[in-house]
Design an enzyme around this catalytic site. Structure first.
Site, PDB file in Angstrom:
ATOM      1  N   ARG A  97       0.859  -1.189   0.000  1.00 34.99           N
ATOM      2  CA  ARG A  97       0.000   0.000   0.000  1.00 34.99           C
ATOM      3  C   ARG A  97       0.893   1.237   0.000  1.00 34.99           C
ATOM      4  NH1 ARG A  97      -3.524  -2.587  -1.590  1.00 34.99           N
ATOM      5  NH2 ARG A  97      -5.589  -2.975  -0.735  1.00 34.99           N
ATOM      6  N   GLU A 153      -3.163   8.003  -5.571  1.00 38.46           N
ATOM      7  CA  GLU A 153      -3.300   7.274  -6.832  1.00 38.46           C
ATOM      8  C   GLU A 153      -4.459   7.848  -7.647  1.00 38.46           C
ATOM      9  OE1 GLU A 153      -3.624   3.144  -5.716  1.00 38.46           O
ATOM     10  OE2 GLU A 153      -1.621   3.104  -4.883  1.00 38.46           O
ATOM     11  N   HIS A 174      -0.863   0.421  -9.844  1.00 36.69           N
ATOM     12  CA  HIS A 174      -1.619  -0.456  -8.936  1.00 36.69           C
ATOM     13  C   HIS A 174      -2.275  -1.605  -9.718  1.00 36.69           C
ATOM     14  CE1 HIS A 174      -3.797  -0.598  -4.800  1.00 36.69           C
ATOM     15  NE2 HIS A 174      -3.667  -1.811  -5.295  1.00 36.69           N
TER      16      HIS A 174
END
Ligand SMILES: NC(=O)c1ccc[n+]([C@@H]2O[C@H](COP(=O)([O-])OP(=O)(O)OC[C@H]3O[C@@H](n4cnc5c(N)ncnc54)[C@H](O)[C@@H]3O)[C@@H](O)[C@H]2O)c1
Length: 328
Positions: free
Chosen positions: A236, A265, A283
């Site tokens: 993360r 993000e 991601h």
């Protein structure tokens, strides 16, 4: 009228048909939010029996407005975007899908490590720009015999370890919550956090995001790493302090980083953008066509179980601790 309504806050799926298929067995209707804002989510979730969520933040304030919800089922492994205390107090079970993408994320962590070790993105951009030189990518060191330190030794890093060993890496791991027998069975050396930082050539992060791990990789940690070491993060983003990482790279306290997850993000004005020694992916560690299908199906199955009166397979909170007297 459907017997149940299942709200969907946000998804990454091209279609929700697999979830629809699972939930049709209990006559449940899916209601996707038209926008993943708190207002947009509440429009479909306020009176729904269940909520399926991907990245949207489900705050205590939002949970307080859910009148019928019995389960918040996350399309994913981490549940840091859901206020667990608020869900527990409201008697809403929160579930995750712990095992759908462990092949993909462990492959991605290795792909990032190999891309750093062999300087693939730098070599690729050199050739596309008309170059063809070894010295432009020097130095590159042999991988065999180097040390990989895994921070966290749960499901994903337990799959990274054999892949890394196949490349000749020596593998250490730090995880105070995993029994010694698990390290022994995996042929991985248990290590204290400081010891791991001091001897690893690659440090790969695999802890959940929690209050204890938020910002764990900050200036103090980078100062303890080898100047030739590289950092990999597929866990993360907020576990790494990006400003501190950029400063450490500038100061030569470590050599490179490869991140699939970022503090924000997509990243906006991150000091890590535009660097030759930083590799970024959007991601996507969890993603393959196969993992997406498993993820959607398993998250919907948790909703079907709970609304059908069965226990969920992967709850992350204990609703017997509920303090709300709202009807459940
Ligand atoms: N990038 C992606 O697409 C993606 C996909 C899936 C999972 N993830 C992230 O990867 C993380 C790891 O996944 P997993 O399946 O291995 O999780 P897991 O739940 O199997 O294991 C997590 C491990 O972290 C350990 N841990 C907790 N705090 C720690 C600390 N302070 N120091 C060391 N170890 C600590 C726990 O003891 C546990 O063994 C998840 O929490 C998730 O956030 C990212």
């Amino acid at each position: 009228m459907p017997s149940y309504v299942v709200a969907v806050s946000d998804t990454v799926f091209p279609s929700l048909d697999p979830a629809r298929g699972v939930l049709s067995a209990i006559g449940a209707e899916l209601r996707p939010a038209s926008e993943a804002t708190p207002e947009g989510i509440l429009r479909v979730a306020r009176n729904a029996d269940a909520l399926l969520v991907t990245y949207a933040r489900i705050t205590a304030e939002m949970i307080g407005q859910l009148t019928r919800c019995r389960i918040i089922s996350r399309f994913g492994i981490g549940v840091d975007n859901v206020d667990l205390d608020a869900a527990t107090s409201a008697g809403i079970v929160v579930t995750k899908v712990p095992d759908y993408c462990i092949d993909e994320v462990s492959d991605h962590a290795m792909a990032l490590l190999l891309a750093l070790a062999r300087k693939i993105p730098l070599s690729n951009s050199q050739v596309h720009a008309g170059g063809w030189q070894m010295k432009a990518v020097a130095p590159i060191h042999r991988l065999r015999g180097r040390v990989l330190g895994l921070v966290g030794f749960g499901r994903i890093p337990q799959l990274v370890a054999p892949k890394a060993k196949a490349f000749g890496l020596r593998v250490l791991a730090h995880d105070p919550f995993v029994p010694a027998a698990v390290f022994t069975a995996a042929g991985v050396e248990p290590a204290g956090f400081s010891e791991l930082l001091g001897i690893s050539d690659y440090v790969s992060i695999h802890t959940p995001l929690a209050p204890q791990t938020r910002g764990l990789f900050g200036a103090d940690v980078f100062a303890r790493m080898k100047p030739t070491a590289c950092l990999v993060n597929t866990a993360r983003g907020p576990i790494v302090d990006e400003a501190a990482l950029a400063a450490a790279l500038d100061a030569g306290q470590l050599a490179g980083a490869a991140l699939d997850v970022m503090e924000r993000e997509p990243p906006v004005d991150s000091p890590l953008l535009g660097r030759d020694n930083v590799i970024l992916t959007p991601h996507t560690s969890f993603y393959s066509e196969e993992s997406l299908l498993e993820l959607q199906t398993r998250a919907a199955e948790e909703v079907r179980r709970v609304l059908g009166g069965e226990a969920p397979r992967h709850p992350v909170n204990d609703v017997t601790l509920a303090t709300s007297d709202r009807p459940r």
